[in-house]
Enzyme design. Structure first.
Site, PDB file in Angstrom:
ATOM      1  N   ASP A 101       0.858  -1.180   0.000  1.00 14.38           N
ATOM      2  CA  ASP A 101       0.000   0.000   0.000  1.00 14.38           C
ATOM      3  C   ASP A 101       0.896   1.233   0.000  1.00 14.38           C
ATOM      4  OD1 ASP A 101       0.915   0.421   2.570  1.00 14.38           O
ATOM      5  OD2 ASP A 101      -0.960  -0.088   3.540  1.00 14.38           O
ATOM      6  N   ASP A 280      -7.595  -7.456   0.788  1.00 17.54           N
ATOM      7  CA  ASP A 280      -6.715  -7.627   1.941  1.00 17.54           C
ATOM      8  C   ASP A 280      -7.453  -7.120   3.160  1.00 17.54           C
ATOM      9  OD1 ASP A 280      -5.203  -4.961   3.228  1.00 17.54           O
ATOM     10  OD2 ASP A 280      -6.157  -4.622   1.293  1.00 17.54           O
TER      11      ASP A 280
END
Length: 385
Positions: A101, A280
């Site tokens: 991320d 996720d």
């Protein structure tokens, strides 16, 4: 957007779409291996999935890809250590695909110790209070140093309860940052011996016109894939599903779609039905460490006294070795005694269940039976056992 993404890092093959929904089965090919979608990515915030060995991720539960966190890895161990190691794959020994991320969620979650402006985000470390500054260009450089197969663009994640004026201003900031991310990504090369992909992130909070604008603008970039951010951050689930539908009606069908930070098993199935490919969430490991186990028959709290004399396997469906190697009575005892093994068994179980869930979803998509299977399973998933 002014400049398309010119560097390719992955390929995606859309193999089948379910006959009665938008659920998709596909295949992502990366330098570190193939990912069959839909897929759940265990979260390895600091380069490790909490309480789980790398060999267990690979051999026992079959994780095809894991996620790392740019903000946390930047602070510890730091990009220089990762560079000297040759990237995160070599640092932690996970040789399958990885995604990072951008630190955007930490921009959201650290609201009390950060300052946003057009140039970037100033924040104080949650570890020692030291001051740092993230720019879109700097984040791209950090993600190059980490070396994940898939990199996320730097964004701001507004709360689900943000008013329209704030959400609009936030989206303008994110779109400006995205242009800079793309320029830096195009202008730099991977530091290691394999390509990397950049996924833009669709934002816009709970406002359909903002989500539409964001999805349209990022679709112009010709990216290898696209992420949907800023959901499951306080808004009702029904609103989240509506935003997913709005965005997926616009995003290209020949690219993977990644719903960030979501969620419960029910959330996954609902989002898959709406055309999401990648997920996720910390929930399987975090909830596991707090004695909550997910199963296809309902949810177990392993601290409950009812399990003290239950000598059946943790879960008879045998999602991974832990389900047959240990009994519910034993796991209950470990949690009551605060033994660390409890955290490992529960984390493995929950991750194995999530990965089983997406594998089963894929099977039913390929057989055009997804909708009926999902409807039958949903009531079971929310039962308290």
């Amino acid at each position: 957007m002014s400049q398309p993404i010119t560097k390719r890092g992955i390929t995606f093959e859309l193999q089948h779409t379910d006959a009665s929904s938008h659920a998709r089965a596909g295949r992502i090919t990366t330098a570190h291996g193939i990912i069959e979608t839909p897929i759940f990515m265990p979260v390895g915030t600091l380069g490790s999935v909490k309480a789980v060995h790398t060999r267990e991720l690979v051999n026992d539960i079959g994780a095809q890809i894991i996620l790392g966190n740019t903000y946390h890895l930047y602070l510890r161990p730091g990009t220089e250590v990762l560079r000297r190691a040759g990237g995160l794959h070599r640092f932690n020994g996970f040789e399958r695909p990885m995604l990072t991320d951008s630190g955007g969620f930490q921009v959201f979650s650290l609201a009390g110790i950060r300052k946003l402006r057009e140039e970037g985000c100033e924040f104080r470390s949650h570890i020692d209070g030291s001051k740092h500054f993230f720019t879109p260009e700097g984040v791209m450089d950090i993600e190059r140093a980490i070396g994940a197969d898939i990199m996320m663009a730097f964004d701001e994640c507004p709360p689900g309860t943000a008013d329209y004026a704030y959400a609009k201003k936030s989206l303008q900031l994110t779109m400006g940052w995205l242009e800079r991310c793309v320029r830096q990504f195009n202008a730099t090369e991977p530091l290691y011996d394999y390509p990397q992909a950049l996924f833009p992130i669709v934002q816009g909070c709970v406002y359909k016109d903002l989500r539409t604008e964001s999805a349209q603008r990022v679709s112009e970039l010709g990216a290898d894939g696209y992420a949907i951010g800023g959901l499951a951050v306080g808004e009702p689930a029904e609103v989240m599903y509506e935003m997913i539908e709005t965005v997926n009606d616009i995003l290209p069908t020949d690219r993977p779609r990644y719903l960030m930070g979501v969620g419960t098993p029910v959330n996954l199935l609902e989002a898959i039905e709406r055309g999401v490919d990648m997920f996720d969430c910390v929930m399987p490991t975090r909830n596991g460490r707090n004695a909550m186990l997910f199963t296809a028959h309902g949810i177990l709290n392993m601290r409950n006294a009812k399990w003290a004399n239950d000598f059946s396997p943790v879960d008879e469906d045998n999602y991974c070795y832990a389900d047959t190697a240990y009994t519910r009575a034993y796991l209950h005892h470990l949690f009551k005694a605060k033994e660390l093994l409890a955290l490992q068994i529960a984390s493995l179980h929950n991750l194995a269940f999530y990965l089983w869930l997406v594998r089963e979803a894929r099977k039913h998509i390929l057989n055009d039976t997804y909708t009926a299977w999902k409807r039958a399973l949903l009531p079971e998933l929310t039962k308290r056992l």
